[in-house]
Design a protein around this motif. Structure first.
Motif, PDB file in Angstrom:
ATOM      1  N   ILE A  45      -6.844   1.080   3.748  1.00 44.82           N
ATOM      2  CA  ILE A  45      -6.539  -0.337   3.940  1.00 44.82           C
ATOM      3  C   ILE A  45      -7.196  -0.847   5.219  1.00 44.82           C
ATOM      4  O   ILE A  45      -7.601  -0.080   6.088  1.00 44.82           O
ATOM      5  CB  ILE A  45      -5.018  -0.580   4.022  1.00 44.82           C
ATOM      6  CG1 ILE A  45      -4.434   0.044   5.300  1.00 44.82           C
ATOM      7  CG2 ILE A  45      -4.308  -0.033   2.785  1.00 44.82           C
ATOM      8  CD1 ILE A  45      -2.989  -0.347   5.567  1.00 44.82           C
ATOM      9  N   ALA A  76      -7.109   0.012  -4.032  1.00 47.67           N
ATOM     10  CA  ALA A  76      -5.953  -0.214  -4.904  1.00 47.67           C
ATOM     11  C   ALA A  76      -6.351  -0.245  -6.375  1.00 47.67           C
ATOM     12  O   ALA A  76      -5.562   0.108  -7.251  1.00 47.67           O
ATOM     13  CB  ALA A  76      -5.252  -1.521  -4.525  1.00 47.67           C
ATOM     14  N   THR A  94      -5.720  -5.775   3.367  1.00 48.58           N
ATOM     15  CA  THR A  94      -6.714  -5.482   2.337  1.00 48.58           C
ATOM     16  C   THR A  94      -6.552  -4.034   1.892  1.00 48.58           C
ATOM     17  O   THR A  94      -6.764  -3.111   2.684  1.00 48.58           O
ATOM     18  CB  THR A  94      -8.146  -5.697   2.862  1.00 48.58           C
ATOM     19  OG1 THR A  94      -8.287  -7.048   3.307  1.00 48.58           O
ATOM     20  CG2 THR A  94      -9.167  -5.421   1.770  1.00 48.58           C
ATOM     21  N   ASN A  95      -6.143  -3.862   0.645  1.00 48.77           N
ATOM     22  CA  ASN A  95      -6.019  -2.514   0.090  1.00 48.77           C
ATOM     23  C   ASN A  95      -7.335  -2.194  -0.618  1.00 48.77           C
ATOM     24  O   ASN A  95      -7.588  -2.647  -1.734  1.00 48.77           O
ATOM     25  CB  ASN A  95      -4.834  -2.446  -0.887  1.00 48.77           C
ATOM     26  CG  ASN A  95      -4.474  -1.019  -1.224  1.00 48.77           C
ATOM     27  OD1 ASN A  95      -5.322  -0.148  -1.304  1.00 48.77           O
ATOM     28  ND2 ASN A  95      -3.196  -0.771  -1.442  1.00 48.77           N
ATOM     29  N   PHE A 104       0.859  -1.182   0.000  1.00 46.41           N
ATOM     30  CA  PHE A 104       0.000   0.000   0.000  1.00 46.41           C
ATOM     31  C   PHE A 104       0.897   1.234   0.000  1.00 46.41           C
ATOM     32  O   PHE A 104       2.095   1.147   0.248  1.00 46.41           O
ATOM     33  CB  PHE A 104      -0.938   0.017   1.213  1.00 46.41           C
ATOM     34  CG  PHE A 104      -0.218  -0.121   2.539  1.00 46.41           C
ATOM     35  CD1 PHE A 104       0.367   0.972   3.167  1.00 46.41           C
ATOM     36  CD2 PHE A 104      -0.111  -1.356   3.160  1.00 46.41           C
ATOM     37  CE1 PHE A 104       1.027   0.848   4.376  1.00 46.41           C
ATOM     38  CE2 PHE A 104       0.552  -1.504   4.370  1.00 46.41           C
ATOM     39  CZ  PHE A 104       1.123  -0.394   4.974  1.00 46.41           C
ATOM     40  N   ASP A 157      -3.778   5.421   0.412  1.00 43.15           N
ATOM     41  CA  ASP A 157      -4.625   4.241   0.248  1.00 43.15           C
ATOM     42  C   ASP A 157      -5.453   4.004   1.506  1.00 43.15           C
ATOM     43  O   ASP A 157      -5.017   4.296   2.627  1.00 43.15           O
ATOM     44  CB  ASP A 157      -3.775   2.991  -0.024  1.00 43.15           C
ATOM     45  CG  ASP A 157      -3.255   2.952  -1.452  1.00 43.15           C
ATOM     46  OD1 ASP A 157      -3.732   3.746  -2.277  1.00 43.15           O
ATOM     47  OD2 ASP A 157      -2.364   2.131  -1.736  1.00 43.15           O
ATOM     48  N   LYS A 211      -7.265   5.377   6.329  1.00 50.12           N
ATOM     49  CA  LYS A 211      -6.461   5.934   5.243  1.00 50.12           C
ATOM     50  C   LYS A 211      -5.016   6.074   5.718  1.00 50.12           C
ATOM     51  O   LYS A 211      -4.751   6.610   6.785  1.00 50.12           O
ATOM     52  CB  LYS A 211      -7.021   7.296   4.833  1.00 50.12           C
ATOM     53  CG  LYS A 211      -6.331   7.923   3.636  1.00 50.12           C
ATOM     54  CD  LYS A 211      -7.024   9.231   3.258  1.00 50.12           C
ATOM     55  CE  LYS A 211      -6.384   9.850   2.020  1.00 50.12           C
ATOM     56  NZ  LYS A 211      -7.077  11.110   1.634  1.00 50.12           N
TER      57      LYS A 211
END
Length: 269
Positions: A124, A168, A164-165, A118, A122, A132
């Motif tokens: 996540i 993305a 978990t992005n 990341f 991003d 963020k």
């Protein structure tokens, strides 16, 4: 006379060793600096290399080289450096054990900076936190939660589990499950749901939509509703579709089942 000469020779030899040791130190320090600068230059040429990591690696290289230079200078003075190596080794082991968690966070920080699962900006989910990414440091990552809390998460905790992005990719799929009653018209409900999804201007219709019966549950017939949207529009579309489905179903007389109990009273009189 011989004694004086011997002392003079010893002083001269010692002075020479001191001079050589100073020369070794000065030249060694210059070489260590040049090697560090060269290493920094090569690291910065690597695409995506983080400046924080570059500076940290440079510091490590420089200090390791300076330890070698100092020990070499001391050896020139006749100092037994074997004991120094033993002390350094023992100290390194003690520090390593004491800072085991910190070193683990450091290693994780290096992995995050190098492999970039990341980047800053991003959103996540990692180590049980969703937010963020505001900053990425060697030992921890700073995240801002949706309700504007600042969370400082150790990098070791982030890499210890799945990451978990959320944003993305440029697009995301909205997944909804909508239930109707068994007495309702399935065909009509499907047409209404399809119309609602097609009528949302933020849905990417070119990627296709899905409206299909997915389950005959205990008290409802469940539809799965799937639509692709641009990632920034995800929540607007999800909330908007949910509200529109409820209001439209009310107008069309389509029920949305909810848990309830029917109580039957029998009078035996």
């Amino acid at each position: 006379m011989d004694s004086v000469q011997t002392v003079t020779d010893m002083v001269g030899l010692y002075a020479l060793n001191i001079a050589v040791a100073i020369v070794i130190f000065v030249i060694g320090k210059w070489v260590a600096k040049k090697i560090t600068e060269l290493a920094a230059k090569l690291l910065r040429k690597k695409e995506g290399m983080d400046e924080t990591l570059v500076n940290f690696i440079d510091d490590i290289i420089y200090y390791v080289l300076m330890v070698i230079v100092i020990l070499t200078s001391l050896k020139q003075l006749g100092v037994d450096t074997t004991s120094f190596f033993a002390i350094l080794g023992a100290a390194g082991l003690a520090v390593g054990l004491a800072l085991k968690d910190s070193l683990g966070n450091f290693a994780s920080g290096v992995m995050i900076i190098m492999f970039k699962p990341f980047k800053i900006g991003d959103v996540i989910t990692a180590a049980g936190v969703t937010g963020k990414v505001e900053e990425v440091f060697i030992f921890n990552t700073v995240m801002i939660t949706p309700d504007n809390q600042k969370m400082i998460v150790p990098n070791g905790a982030i890499t210890a589990g799945s990451i978990t992005n959320i944003n993305a990719r440029p697009t995301r799929r909205v997944d909804l499950v909508v239930g109707i009653g068994y007495d309702d018209d399935i065909k009509k409900a499907k047409e209404v749901l399809t119309s609602i999804v097609n009528g949302n201007d933020k849905v990417l219709l070119d990627k296709g939509i899905t409206v299909a019966v997915s389950e005959l549950a205990d008290s409802s017939v469940n539809f799965v509703v799937r639509a692709w949207v641009n990632t920034p529009d995800y929540w607007d579309v999800k909330f908007g579709l949910t509200e529109t489905i409820k209001t439209t179903f009310d107008k069309e007389g389509i029920s949305i089942p909810y848990p309830q109990q029917d109580v039957h009273h029998y009078n035996n009189d």
